[in-house]
Design a protein around this motif. Structure first.
Motif, PDB file in Angstrom:
ATOM      1  N   ALA A 113       0.837  -1.205   0.000  1.00  0.00           N
ATOM      2  CA  ALA A 113       0.000   0.000   0.000  1.00  0.00           C
ATOM      3  C   ALA A 113       0.868   1.250   0.000  1.00  0.00           C
ATOM      4  O   ALA A 113       0.594   2.219  -0.707  1.00  0.00           O
ATOM      5  N   GLN A 114       1.940   1.206   0.773  1.00  0.00           N
ATOM      6  CA  GLN A 114       2.863   2.342   0.806  1.00  0.00           C
ATOM      7  C   GLN A 114       3.479   2.583  -0.557  1.00  0.00           C
ATOM      8  O   GLN A 114       3.586   3.719  -1.014  1.00  0.00           O
ATOM      9  N   LEU A 115       3.874   1.505  -1.200  1.00  0.00           N
ATOM     10  CA  LEU A 115       4.481   1.604  -2.520  1.00  0.00           C
ATOM     11  C   LEU A 115       3.478   2.216  -3.494  1.00  0.00           C
ATOM     12  O   LEU A 115       3.823   3.105  -4.285  1.00  0.00           O
ATOM     13  N   GLY A 116       2.225   1.776  -3.415  1.00  0.00           N
ATOM     14  CA  GLY A 116       1.188   2.320  -4.280  1.00  0.00           C
ATOM     15  C   GLY A 116       1.015   3.810  -4.053  1.00  0.00           C
ATOM     16  O   GLY A 116       0.936   4.596  -4.997  1.00  0.00           O
ATOM     17  N   ALA A 117       1.008   4.225  -2.792  1.00  0.00           N
ATOM     18  CA  ALA A 117       0.844   5.640  -2.460  1.00  0.00           C
ATOM     19  C   ALA A 117       2.031   6.443  -2.973  1.00  0.00           C
ATOM     20  O   ALA A 117       1.866   7.515  -3.563  1.00  0.00           O
ATOM     21  N   ALA A 118       3.230   5.923  -2.796  1.00  0.00           N
ATOM     22  CA  ALA A 118       4.429   6.620  -3.256  1.00  0.00           C
ATOM     23  C   ALA A 118       4.403   6.782  -4.771  1.00  0.00           C
ATOM     24  O   ALA A 118       4.718   7.853  -5.304  1.00  0.00           O
ATOM     25  N   THR A 119       4.002   5.734  -5.475  1.00  0.00           N
ATOM     26  CA  THR A 119       3.921   5.801  -6.935  1.00  0.00           C
ATOM     27  C   THR A 119       2.926   6.861  -7.369  1.00  0.00           C
ATOM     28  O   THR A 119       3.190   7.661  -8.268  1.00  0.00           O
ATOM     29  N   THR A 120       1.768   6.900  -6.712  1.00  0.00           N
ATOM     30  CA  THR A 120       0.749   7.891  -7.043  1.00  0.00           C
ATOM     31  C   THR A 120       1.296   9.303  -6.869  1.00  0.00           C
ATOM     32  O   THR A 120       1.113  10.167  -7.728  1.00  0.00           O
ATOM     33  N   ILE A 121       1.987   9.524  -5.767  1.00  0.00           N
ATOM     34  CA  ILE A 121       2.538  10.858  -5.491  1.00  0.00           C
ATOM     35  C   ILE A 121       3.571  11.248  -6.556  1.00  0.00           C
ATOM     36  O   ILE A 121       3.543  12.357  -7.095  1.00  0.00           O
ATOM     37  N   ILE A 122       4.429  10.316  -6.927  1.00  0.00           N
ATOM     38  CA  ILE A 122       5.452  10.600  -7.942  1.00  0.00           C
ATOM     39  C   ILE A 122       4.792  10.921  -9.290  1.00  0.00           C
ATOM     40  O   ILE A 122       5.153  11.884  -9.960  1.00  0.00           O
ATOM     41  N   VAL A 123       3.789  10.111  -9.645  1.00  0.00           N
ATOM     42  CA  VAL A 123       3.096  10.332 -10.920  1.00  0.00           C
ATOM     43  C   VAL A 123       2.417  11.697 -10.916  1.00  0.00           C
ATOM     44  O   VAL A 123       2.521  12.460 -11.884  1.00  0.00           O
ATOM     45  N   LEU A 124       1.747  12.022  -9.812  1.00  0.00           N
ATOM     46  CA  LEU A 124       1.093  13.335  -9.718  1.00  0.00           C
ATOM     47  C   LEU A 124       2.118  14.468  -9.821  1.00  0.00           C
ATOM     48  O   LEU A 124       1.925  15.432 -10.545  1.00  0.00           O
ATOM     49  N   PHE A 125       3.215  14.299  -9.108  1.00  0.00           N
ATOM     50  CA  PHE A 125       4.265  15.314  -9.095  1.00  0.00           C
ATOM     51  C   PHE A 125       4.815  15.535 -10.507  1.00  0.00           C
ATOM     52  O   PHE A 125       4.901  16.660 -11.008  1.00  0.00           O
ATOM     53  N   LEU A 126       5.147  14.418 -11.177  1.00  0.00           N
ATOM     54  CA  LEU A 126       5.682  14.522 -12.537  1.00  0.00           C
ATOM     55  C   LEU A 126       4.636  15.119 -13.476  1.00  0.00           C
ATOM     56  O   LEU A 126       4.962  15.914 -14.363  1.00  0.00           O
ATOM     57  N   GLY A 127       3.370  14.743 -13.257  1.00  0.00           N
ATOM     58  CA  GLY A 127       2.283  15.278 -14.077  1.00  0.00           C
ATOM     59  C   GLY A 127       2.201  16.783 -13.946  1.00  0.00           C
ATOM     60  O   GLY A 127       2.165  17.507 -14.949  1.00  0.00           O
ATOM     61  N   PHE A 128       2.232  17.285 -12.717  1.00  0.00           N
ATOM     62  CA  PHE A 128       2.169  18.736 -12.490  1.00  0.00           C
ATOM     63  C   PHE A 128       3.386  19.425 -13.121  1.00  0.00           C
ATOM     64  O   PHE A 128       3.279  20.467 -13.764  1.00  0.00           O
ATOM     65  N   PHE A 129       4.520  18.805 -12.940  1.00  0.00           N
ATOM     66  CA  PHE A 129       5.762  19.355 -13.465  1.00  0.00           C
ATOM     67  C   PHE A 129       5.675  19.481 -14.991  1.00  0.00           C
ATOM     68  O   PHE A 129       5.974  20.518 -15.588  1.00  0.00           O
ATOM     69  N   PHE A 130       5.176  18.422 -15.609  1.00  0.00           N
ATOM     70  CA  PHE A 130       5.075  18.382 -17.060  1.00  0.00           C
ATOM     71  C   PHE A 130       4.078  19.425 -17.560  1.00  0.00           C
ATOM     72  O   PHE A 130       4.357  20.171 -18.508  1.00  0.00           O
ATOM     73  N   VAL A 131       2.920  19.494 -16.912  1.00  0.00           N
ATOM     74  CA  VAL A 131       1.896  20.474 -17.301  1.00  0.00           C
ATOM     75  C   VAL A 131       2.462  21.878 -17.156  1.00  0.00           C
ATOM     76  O   VAL A 131       2.307  22.731 -18.038  1.00  0.00           O
ATOM     77  N   GLY A 132       3.182  22.128 -16.053  1.00  0.00           N
ATOM     78  CA  GLY A 132       3.811  23.439 -15.858  1.00  0.00           C
ATOM     79  C   GLY A 132       4.810  23.761 -16.953  1.00  0.00           C
ATOM     80  O   GLY A 132       4.927  24.891 -17.398  1.00  0.00           O
ATOM     81  N   TYR A 133       5.489  22.750 -17.426  1.00  0.00           N
ATOM     82  CA  TYR A 133       6.547  22.945 -18.419  1.00  0.00           C
ATOM     83  C   TYR A 133       5.974  23.338 -19.781  1.00  0.00           C
ATOM     84  O   TYR A 133       6.500  24.205 -20.461  1.00  0.00           O
ATOM     85  N   ILE A 134       4.847  22.669 -20.175  1.00  0.00           N
ATOM     86  CA  ILE A 134       4.311  22.936 -21.520  1.00  0.00           C
ATOM     87  C   ILE A 134       3.413  24.151 -21.577  1.00  0.00           C
ATOM     88  O   ILE A 134       3.124  24.654 -22.640  1.00  0.00           O
ATOM     89  N   MET A 135       2.953  24.642 -20.418  1.00  0.00           N
ATOM     90  CA  MET A 135       2.046  25.787 -20.443  1.00  0.00           C
ATOM     91  C   MET A 135       2.813  27.076 -20.721  1.00  0.00           C
ATOM     92  O   MET A 135       3.839  27.346 -20.160  1.00  0.00           O
TER      93      MET A 135
END
Ligand SMILES: [Zn+2]
Length: 86
Positions: A64-86
């Motif tokens: 469960a911890q691993l799943g939560a960590a993965t979700t956080i990383i994906v969200l973080f990278l997603g925000f980072f990417f969206v910020g980059y292309i905007m």
């Protein structure tokens, strides 16, 4: 020698019955989450009631911890990417 009723493996044991400590060790290590009530009772007798501890969901917890960590990383990278292309 006892044949494991869960995976069919031949467990080398001193006696031929399914209450042999070596066999119980095997089912405890490999099949703790699949044990039948009867096998769980045998283990409880052998281990003096500590089956619950062995069953405590350490490994599910870390999954469960691993799943939560993965979700956080994906969200973080997603925000980072969206910020980059905007
Ligand atoms: Zn087995």
């Amino acid at each position: 020698m006892v044949e494991c009723r869960y995976c069919g493996e031949q467990i080398s044991t001193e006696s031929d019955d399914a209450t042999d400590p070596d066999y119980l060790d095997h089912i405890a290590e490999e099949h703790i989450h699949d044990l039948s009530d009867i096998d769980e009772k045998k283990l409880r007798r052998e281990w003096d009631g500590s089956v619950k501890e062995a069953k405590s969901p350490d490994y599910r917890f870390s999954a469960a911890q691993l799943g939560a960590a993965t979700t956080i990383i994906v969200l973080f990278l997603g925000f980072f990417f969206v910020g980059y292309i905007m």
